[in-house]
Design a protein around this motif. Structure first.
Motif, PDB file in Angstrom:
ATOM      1  N   LEU A 186     -28.222  36.358  34.915  1.00  0.00           N
ATOM      2  CA  LEU A 186     -26.929  36.834  35.417  1.00  0.00           C
ATOM      3  C   LEU A 186     -26.808  36.652  36.926  1.00  0.00           C
ATOM      4  O   LEU A 186     -25.726  36.407  37.448  1.00  0.00           O
ATOM      5  N   SER A 187     -27.933  36.740  37.627  1.00  0.00           N
ATOM      6  CA  SER A 187     -27.917  36.632  39.086  1.00  0.00           C
ATOM      7  C   SER A 187     -27.690  35.205  39.566  1.00  0.00           C
ATOM      8  O   SER A 187     -27.300  34.982  40.717  1.00  0.00           O
ATOM      9  N   GLY A 188     -27.984  34.225  38.697  1.00  0.00           N
ATOM     10  CA  GLY A 188     -27.886  32.832  39.115  1.00  0.00           C
ATOM     11  C   GLY A 188     -29.145  32.337  39.797  1.00  0.00           C
ATOM     12  O   GLY A 188     -29.221  31.156  40.183  1.00  0.00           O
ATOM     13  N   LEU A 189     -30.143  33.199  39.952  1.00  0.00           N
ATOM     14  CA  LEU A 189     -31.403  32.783  40.580  1.00  0.00           C
ATOM     15  C   LEU A 189     -32.242  31.966  39.602  1.00  0.00           C
ATOM     16  O   LEU A 189     -33.057  31.135  40.003  1.00  0.00           O
ATOM     17  N   SER A 190     -32.045  32.215  38.318  1.00  0.00           N
ATOM     18  CA  SER A 190     -32.753  31.472  37.270  1.00  0.00           C
ATOM     19  C   SER A 190     -31.724  30.835  36.344  1.00  0.00           C
ATOM     20  O   SER A 190     -30.554  31.218  36.331  1.00  0.00           O
ATOM     21  N   ARG A 200     -33.621  28.214  39.396  1.00  0.00           N
ATOM     22  CA  ARG A 200     -32.465  27.330  39.603  1.00  0.00           C
ATOM     23  C   ARG A 200     -32.697  26.421  40.808  1.00  0.00           C
ATOM     24  O   ARG A 200     -32.297  25.258  40.816  1.00  0.00           O
ATOM     25  N   PHE A 201     -33.326  26.958  41.855  1.00  0.00           N
ATOM     26  CA  PHE A 201     -33.533  26.197  43.090  1.00  0.00           C
ATOM     27  C   PHE A 201     -35.003  25.820  43.199  1.00  0.00           C
ATOM     28  O   PHE A 201     -35.882  26.692  43.212  1.00  0.00           O
ATOM     29  N   GLY A 218     -25.806  35.318  47.331  1.00  0.00           N
ATOM     30  CA  GLY A 218     -25.995  33.965  46.814  1.00  0.00           C
ATOM     31  C   GLY A 218     -26.812  33.134  47.787  1.00  0.00           C
ATOM     32  O   GLY A 218     -27.253  33.620  48.840  1.00  0.00           O
ATOM     33  N   PHE A 219     -26.979  31.856  47.449  1.00  0.00           N
ATOM     34  CA  PHE A 219     -27.758  30.946  48.299  1.00  0.00           C
ATOM     35  C   PHE A 219     -27.086  29.580  48.355  1.00  0.00           C
ATOM     36  O   PHE A 219     -26.432  29.140  47.400  1.00  0.00           O
ATOM     37  N   GLU A 238     -20.923  30.867  40.181  1.00  0.00           N
ATOM     38  CA  GLU A 238     -20.105  32.085  40.193  1.00  0.00           C
ATOM     39  C   GLU A 238     -20.803  33.166  39.370  1.00  0.00           C
ATOM     40  O   GLU A 238     -21.194  32.929  38.219  1.00  0.00           O
ATOM     41  N   THR A 239     -20.974  34.329  39.967  1.00  0.00           N
ATOM     42  CA  THR A 239     -21.619  35.454  39.283  1.00  0.00           C
ATOM     43  C   THR A 239     -20.804  36.712  39.528  1.00  0.00           C
ATOM     44  O   THR A 239     -19.763  36.679  40.178  1.00  0.00           O
TER      45      THR A 239
END
Length: 640
Positions: A186-190, A200-201, A218-219, A238-239
């Motif tokens: 959900l965070s977008g980190l993974s 993800r990064f 975000g990053f 987008e989160t």
């Protein structure tokens, strides 16, 4: 099931964090008089500040859109948090440990989703920064920064980090910190891999993107290796906490200087922001992988306060893409009250390259206002036509005139029209002015003139008016009536300065307030323990009154009256017992006069067929009221 936060802890949080300190993280506040502060409302678009904050009461209220409440309410609304999430965030700022009922404190289960996602980003940012500072693999990232003039201290200042090339280094680290796979996704980190979540990064230089309150949401990740098949820059998707159209990179570092200098510099990239700040241009910010748009303007307007001296300077590359970006920015130019300019280095270098080639002074010189954005936009339009021919000049005018017609200020519109005539080489300046005026008039007519906006729509805080929360049947209630104005002032005193009207106010009946919205507020004060409670416990008083309100409309009215300045009459220098007594007497005398009129009418009806005993009783009541009215007239508040 998540536990309920202890009521005493909620009160401690509310008391510990000053509302003006919280609000000023999101918008610029200025003195509004009477101990209040004002600014542009963050909850609706306006050009004149109607948003007021009362630090002494701990409340805010917008006289334009009617949003209002305490510190917790503000954080809930501005960051879209639940009540618990807002309390948890403020408690963290104040260093208060919260207690939870129904099972005790369990951070991993009882914290709200947004709080958890923000915490995950905070930990990730710290981890990325540590990798850049000490990790052997991160040497590539350190070299990249050094080649662009950024040393380790610069990386630390901006929180720049490095994401290792492995599949799941950060994912495993965050799992070890208690985060679930669902939270990481959900965070977008993974992101989902073949065998579960992966980073993800990977193998990228990382810039933490913070919201205006300073939380990492975000990053932005820059590719470092040729083997990386991804885009040059990869941003967080987008989160729940990251919307790229609603964030500005560097706003957390720049906001205070933007407000102080009434100037913002909009650049194109993360390294450009770094270069500008290190060169002393500490008002620089950038968008995050998207065009500068309406939501970005809202953020800046709240900081700039749209005063006459405010300036927004856009820096764009001199290539075609940069020129296109500048023209897009001009599309939203009229949403600013600030003056907008464009700065393009003669050799087309961006601020980062310019700093490397010519030093800090060249960057500072670049962003000094050079060309008004409207002038740049018009020159771009005009340059596409052959102005040596009548047909070319006419075609250029056809495209440029509607652009000038959009300028809302008639004086500025006329001045720009004259400049456009000069650009086109049209000697009959007035022909161009008339053409643009006609287009502007047609645009207004198509939009519909409609009725003139009232004071509330223009964003001005009302002096003696208020919204009607429960209008009676018949003609609309006119709250401009002096009778209602006095009732309003008395309620403001009861909420803001209860010690000046207690205990007399608590003896006033609800029916003594003839405007239904004010009668409802009087009832809420009564339910909360009256003005006397406000004297005994001023910290909890307004909270209890708001909680006693039967609906949101009355609750909003309570907040409005608690924040609005008390309107002193001409010749009155201060709010004191004499002034408060005058309001008490006026409201009471009008109630007595209404009763006298009712009884006089009753006597008239009874005169021909009344029972003598009933008639005598009514006459006696009338005599008592008349004596009371005379006593109020002669002795004022002492007769209450």
């Amino acid at each position: 099931m998540a536990g309920r936060i202890n009521d005493e802890d909620v009160k401690a949080v509310r008391d510990a964090v000053p509302i003006d300190a919280v609000v000023s993280e999101y918008l610029q506040l200025r003195n509004a008089g009477g101990g209040n502060l004002k600014g542009l409302c963050p909850f609706h678009d306006e050009k004149s500040p109607s948003f007021q904050v009362s630090p002494s009461k701990g409340f805010f209220h917008c006289f334009g859109c009617q949003e209002g409440g305490d510190t917790i309410t503000f954080v809930m609304k501005i960051d879209h948090l639940t009540f618990s999430e807002a309390v948890e965030r403020l408690a963290g700022q104040a260093g208060i440990t919260l207690r939870y009922e129904e099972g005790g404190y369990n951070p991993s289960h009882q914290r709200g989703e947004r709080i958890r996602l923000v915490e995950a980003h905070k930990i990730a940012a710290e981890w990325y920064a540590e990798q850049l500072a000490t990790g052997p693999e991160a040497e590539t990232g350190r070299v990249f920064l050094a080649e662009r003039g950024f040393d380790q201290s610069a990386a630390v200042h901006f929180g720049v980090g490095y994401s290792p090339q492995g599949w799941d280094h950060l994912t495993r680290y965050l799992r070890g910190k208690g985060f679930s796979d669902k939270e990481l996704l959900l965070s977008g980190l993974s992101q989902e891999g073949r065998r579960g979540p992966i980073d993800r990064f990977r193998g990228r230089l990382m810039w933490p993107i913070r919201d205006i309150g300073g939380d990492v949401v975000g990053f932005g990740a820059r590719k470092l290796y040729e083997a990386d098949n991804g885009p040059k820059y990869l941003n967080t998707p987008e989160t729940a906490i990251y919307k790229k159209s609603q964030v500005l990179y560097g706003i957390d570092l720049a906001k205070k200087d933007i407000a102080k200098a009434s100037r913002a510099v909009v650049v194109e990239g993360y390294t450009d922001v770094m270069a500008c700040h290190l060169a002393g241009v500490t008002t620089a910010i950038a968008t995050c992988g998207t065009a500068f748009g309406g939501d970005h303007i809202k953020i800046l307007r709240r900081l700039l306060m749209d005063n006459g001296s405010a300036r927004v300077i856009f820096t764009f590359d001199g290539d075609a893409a940069g020129q296109k970006a500048a023209l897009r920015a001009f599309e939203d130019d009229q949403k600013f009250a600030a003056e907008t300019y464009i700065a393009i280095a003669p050799d087309g270098m961006d601020p980062c390259d310019l700093r490397l080639a010519k030093g800090d002074e060249a960057v500072a010189d670049l962003v000094e206002p050079r060309t008004p954005l409207f002038e740049f936009a018009l020159r771009q339009i005009v340059s596409r036509y052959d102005l040596d021919t009548p047909a070319g000049r006419a075609a250029a005018l056809d495209e440029a005139a509607p652009v000038v017609a959009r300028i809302k200020n008639s004086g500025a519109q006329h001045e720009v029209a004259v400049q456009l005539a000069g650009m086109l080489g049209i000697l009959d300046t007035q022909f161009v002015v008339r053409r643009i005026s006609q287009l502007a008039r047609w645009a207004r007519d198509r939009g519909g003139k409609g009725p003139a906006p009232d004071q509330r729509q223009r964003g001005a805080a009302p002096q003696q008016t208020a919204p009607v929360t429960a209008a009676p049947r018949g003609p609309a209630l006119n709250l401009r009536n002096p009778v209602f104005a006095t009732e309003r002032e008395l309620l403001k005193l009861a909420l803001q300065r209860p010690e000046l009207v207690s205990p007399a106010f608590d003896a006033y009946g609800v029916d003594e307030f003839t405007a239904p919205p004010y009668a409802a507020v009087r009832e809420a004060i009564l339910e909360a323990g009256g003005a006397e409670f406000g004297v005994q416990d001023p910290q909890d008083y307004l909270v209890r009154v708001r909680e006693a309100a039967p609906d949101d409309a009355v609750r909003a009215m309570v907040t409005e009256l608690a924040v609005e300045a008390i309107m002193l009459h001409r010749g009155v220098k201060d709010v004191d017992e004499t002034y408060a007594g005058a309001q008490l007497v006026t409201v009471r005398r009008r109630a007595v006069e209404r009763r006298i009129r009712d009884i006089t009418g009753r006597l008239t009806r009874l005169a021909t067929h009344a029972d003598p005993a009933e008639l005598a009783a009514v006459q006696n009541e009338l005599w008592i009221l008349q004596q009371y009215d005379q006593n109020l007239r002669e002795h004022g508040a002492a007769a209450l």
